[in-house]
Design a protein around this motif. Sequence first.
Motif, short mmCIF file in Angstrom:
data_model
loop_
_atom_site.label_atom_id
_atom_site.label_comp_id
_atom_site.label_asym_id
_atom_site.label_seq_id
_atom_site.Cartn_x
_atom_site.Cartn_y
_atom_site.Cartn_z
N UNK A 114 38.07 48.03 49.47
CA UNK A 114 38.50 47.58 50.81
C UNK A 114 37.38 47.26 51.79
N UNK A 115 36.26 47.99 51.76
CA UNK A 115 35.16 47.67 52.67
C UNK A 115 34.06 46.88 51.97
N UNK A 116 34.33 46.45 50.73
CA UNK A 116 33.49 45.52 49.97
C UNK A 116 32.04 45.97 49.82
N UNK A 117 31.84 47.27 49.64
CA UNK A 117 30.50 47.76 49.30
C UNK A 117 30.48 48.33 47.88
N UNK A 118 31.56 48.09 47.14
CA UNK A 118 31.66 48.54 45.75
C UNK A 118 32.16 47.36 44.92
N UNK A 119 31.49 47.10 43.81
CA UNK A 119 31.79 45.93 43.00
C UNK A 119 32.23 46.33 41.59
N UNK A 120 33.31 45.70 41.14
CA UNK A 120 33.75 45.84 39.76
C UNK A 120 33.57 44.51 39.06
N UNK A 121 33.14 44.54 37.80
CA UNK A 121 32.92 43.32 37.02
C UNK A 121 33.54 43.49 35.64
N UNK A 122 34.24 42.46 35.18
CA UNK A 122 34.75 42.42 33.81
C UNK A 122 34.28 41.12 33.16
N UNK A 123 33.95 41.20 31.87
CA UNK A 123 33.45 40.02 31.14
C UNK A 123 34.28 39.81 29.89
N UNK A 124 34.40 38.55 29.44
CA UNK A 124 35.16 38.28 28.21
C UNK A 124 34.44 38.81 26.98
N UNK A 125 35.23 39.26 26.01
CA UNK A 125 34.67 39.81 24.78
C UNK A 125 34.65 38.80 23.64
N UNK A 161 21.93 47.43 35.25
CA UNK A 161 20.99 46.91 34.24
C UNK A 161 20.93 45.39 34.29
N UNK A 162 22.07 44.75 34.43
CA UNK A 162 22.11 43.29 34.52
C UNK A 162 21.40 42.79 35.78
#
Length: 339
Positions: free
Chosen positions: A305-316, A333-334
């Motif tokens: 909600x306050x946009x200081x935490x990021x989630x990422x998903x990538x195709x397998x 790491x990325x």
Amino acid sequence: MAYNEKDLRNKAEAYLKAERQEVFSKEVETELTQGNWESLYDRFYTSLAFGTAGMRGVIGGGTNRMNSFMVRKVTQGLSDYLNHTSKNPSVVIAYDSRRYSDLFANEAALVLAANGISVYLYPDLHPVPMLSFAVRYLQTTAGIVITASHNPSQYNGYKVYWRDGGQVTPPHDFSIAERANAVKAEDIKEMSEQTARSKGLLVPVPEKVDEAYYHTALLGLRRPSLVQDSPVKVVYTPLHGSGNIPVQHLLNKVGITCIVVPEQQEPDGNFPTVPLPNPEHPKAMEMAIALAKKEKADIVLGTDPDADRLGIAIPLDAEKTEYQLLTGNQIATLLVDYL
């Protein structure tokens, strides 16, 4: 469990005298009338604590709840500290989409103004990274964000940032907490919004601050040619929070296709589509990943909600039929590899 009903009643009545917002005071009044001592004990056995992460709690009436009185109390303590340690202090305030965030931001602004502190108040939702930038750009003494980050919908909170744009750390947090805890209801200074604005103590954050933030963010690209007009397709979810406008704006600026999860695009402090608005949690990213499979997206992004935490998903797989949610360590790491 036996409760000291007299003590609880005294605490509740003292709170009712200090609380200006009926939405919170009515909860306590109702429970006093009904003699609901168990609930009253939970509301008044302690007060919300202030620390490095600020103040955070369940929204409602009482000293152990997040409400107008507690926001004003902590802000008076912050005001005392700023006036004690700084000459002509100033503060910039932002808020997210949580329930009563705009009200709490306004209440904090008016207490600061009543203490002679100049306040910049965002007129609409802005995330933590933009507040952090604004503190440094406007050279304010401190910043406040009204948010409970990725907590459940029944929570809200109050984060304080120092002049370096980071959250307050020792000794500032301890000193603010000490002063806030010592504040009594009669110590809280008040000023009307009309007076604060007419005296120039309360002003909106200038639009140029947003423009400067976007410009600085784009300058931070180490190899802009890699992303400029890239064929990469992004599916993004703001999880009903404050990240939608800035994330879309920045991706559009560099020519990246951004598809937003429509059911999670609008700000909504009830977070109706997720049990917990944490983009690192698989349940929170289910709708985004489903859309990514449909759109054959190259990457999935989500912010809290306050946009200081990021989630990422990538195709397998090359067909983009399955996606994997990355851990915080994998994302770090990325980022290090890119830098």
